[in-house]
Design an enzyme around this catalytic site. Sequence first.
Site, mmCIF file in Angstrom:
data_model
loop_
_atom_site.group_PDB
_atom_site.id
_atom_site.type_symbol
_atom_site.label_atom_id
_atom_site.label_comp_id
_atom_site.label_asym_id
_atom_site.label_seq_id
_atom_site.Cartn_x
_atom_site.Cartn_y
_atom_site.Cartn_z
ATOM 1 N N GLY A 16 0.779 -1.232 0.000
ATOM 2 C CA GLY A 16 0.000 0.000 0.000
ATOM 3 C C GLY A 16 0.813 1.286 0.000
ATOM 4 O O GLY A 16 0.367 2.308 0.523
ATOM 5 N N SER A 17 1.993 1.261 -0.642
ATOM 6 C CA SER A 17 2.791 2.497 -0.641
ATOM 7 C C SER A 17 2.152 3.575 -1.519
ATOM 8 O O SER A 17 2.268 4.767 -1.225
ATOM 9 C CB SER A 17 4.240 2.228 -1.064
ATOM 10 O OG SER A 17 4.321 1.867 -2.415
ATOM 11 N N LYS A 95 -7.022 -8.541 -7.225
ATOM 12 C CA LYS A 95 -8.229 -9.278 -7.629
ATOM 13 C C LYS A 95 -8.946 -8.550 -8.745
ATOM 14 O O LYS A 95 -8.860 -7.323 -8.854
ATOM 15 C CB LYS A 95 -9.176 -9.428 -6.431
ATOM 16 C CG LYS A 95 -8.596 -10.241 -5.305
ATOM 17 C CD LYS A 95 -8.544 -11.699 -5.683
ATOM 18 C CE LYS A 95 -7.879 -12.529 -4.606
ATOM 19 N NZ LYS A 95 -7.684 -13.923 -5.000
ATOM 20 N N ILE A 97 -12.081 -6.923 -10.595
ATOM 21 C CA ILE A 97 -13.242 -6.170 -10.099
ATOM 22 C C ILE A 97 -14.514 -6.852 -10.593
ATOM 23 O O ILE A 97 -14.639 -7.181 -11.770
ATOM 24 C CB ILE A 97 -13.175 -4.718 -10.631
ATOM 25 C CG1 ILE A 97 -11.893 -4.036 -10.153
ATOM 26 C CG2 ILE A 97 -14.400 -3.916 -10.221
ATOM 27 C CD1 ILE A 97 -11.731 -3.975 -8.665
ATOM 28 N N ASN A 111 -6.675 2.744 -11.664
ATOM 29 C CA ASN A 111 -5.624 1.817 -11.232
ATOM 30 C C ASN A 111 -4.270 2.361 -11.671
ATOM 31 O O ASN A 111 -4.193 3.175 -12.600
ATOM 32 C CB ASN A 111 -5.853 0.447 -11.886
ATOM 33 C CG ASN A 111 -4.836 -0.583 -11.457
ATOM 34 O OD1 ASN A 111 -4.490 -0.672 -10.266
ATOM 35 N ND2 ASN A 111 -4.326 -1.369 -12.391
ATOM 36 N N HIS A 113 -0.378 0.983 -12.881
ATOM 37 C CA HIS A 113 0.339 -0.210 -13.357
ATOM 38 C C HIS A 113 1.797 0.174 -13.592
ATOM 39 O O HIS A 113 2.072 1.237 -14.154
ATOM 40 C CB HIS A 113 -0.312 -0.707 -14.652
ATOM 41 C CG HIS A 113 0.287 -1.982 -15.143
ATOM 42 N ND1 HIS A 113 -0.084 -3.212 -14.648
ATOM 43 C CD2 HIS A 113 1.244 -2.215 -16.068
ATOM 44 C CE1 HIS A 113 0.624 -4.149 -15.250
ATOM 45 N NE2 HIS A 113 1.436 -3.581 -16.131
ATOM 46 N N ASP A 154 -5.940 -4.227 -17.185
ATOM 47 C CA ASP A 154 -5.042 -3.152 -17.657
ATOM 48 C C ASP A 154 -5.430 -2.587 -19.023
ATOM 49 O O ASP A 154 -4.561 -2.177 -19.797
ATOM 50 C CB ASP A 154 -3.583 -3.667 -17.733
ATOM 51 C CG ASP A 154 -3.118 -4.251 -16.419
ATOM 52 O OD1 ASP A 154 -3.483 -3.702 -15.368
ATOM 53 O OD2 ASP A 154 -2.391 -5.256 -16.450
HETATM 54 C C1 GRF Z 1 2.555 -1.038 -7.715
HETATM 55 O O1 GRF Z 1 3.728 -1.305 -8.417
HETATM 56 C C2 GRF Z 1 1.403 -0.825 -8.667
HETATM 57 O O2 GRF Z 1 1.787 -0.295 -9.896
HETATM 58 C C3 GRF Z 1 0.867 -2.212 -8.871
HETATM 59 O O3 GRF Z 1 1.050 -2.863 -7.641
HETATM 60 C C4 GRF Z 1 2.104 -2.239 -6.916
HETATM 61 C C5 GRF Z 1 1.521 -1.854 -5.591
HETATM 62 O O4 GRF Z 1 2.480 -1.326 -4.712
HETATM 63 N N1 GRF Z 1 -0.495 -2.188 -9.347
HETATM 64 P P1 GRF Z 1 1.992 -0.665 -3.358
HETATM 65 O O5 GRF Z 1 1.133 -1.706 -2.653
HETATM 66 O O6 GRF Z 1 1.212 0.557 -3.688
HETATM 67 O O7 GRF Z 1 3.239 -0.377 -2.600
#
Ligand code: GRF
Length: 204
Positions: A16-17, A95, A97, A111, A113, A154
């Site tokens: 969750g960064s 997961k 949606i 989202n 990616h 995506d």
């Molecule tokens: C990120 O690299 C994002 O692009 C991908 O999953 C990763 C999640 O990282 N969808 P974090 O949990 O936000 O640290």
Amino acid sequence: MTDKFTRLGFLVSGRGSNMQAIIQACKGRKLLAEPVVVISNNASARALDNARSESIPAFHLSSKTHPDADQLDRAITETLQQHQVELVVLAGYMKKIGPVLLKVYKNKIINIHPSLLPRFGGQGMYGMKVHTAVLAAGDRMTGATVHLVDNDYDSGSILGQRQVEVLTGDNPETLAMRVLAVEHSLYVEVLQDIIAGKIILDCK
Ligand code: GRF
């Protein structure tokens, strides 16, 4: 989206960064938004702990709590609605949606990616696999993409992208680290543009 504070709901699976970067931007008023709920399919996600320590309501909803997929889809949707979420932010959510959530929040789910979509996207392309594939392809440029979520992996409209150079000697971990740093600022900037009305989501 012109409300003063846009109500954000997060779906997360792990660290969750990105969510944390967005929460910080909200706290610092860089983003006129309010994180109002966090949902994870993973009961031990660090993101759930982080949300709770910020006093944001946080829920574990998964096939463990709701073995029936339709019920799970509805439970997630209802939890977002109960918290009057206006924009759903996927931040490392692993997961797919469900159809109810997609319909109720049509064009309101975004989202991030870790590649320059459409390159290195689609089912099975996540985490280190993306960066490994970038290096194997010999690409000199990679990056991050924020996109709308539709019913495929995506594939929704691209809302923002930022490039990251692939350096000689990079391995998947070093590349992932530099892309992640860019993700944090890109996600906040795309959200700023959505909230300011510079990016219109209801375009389809
Ligand atoms: C990120 O690299 C994002 O692009 C991908 O999953 C990763 C999640 O990282 N969808 P974090 O949990 O936000 O640290």
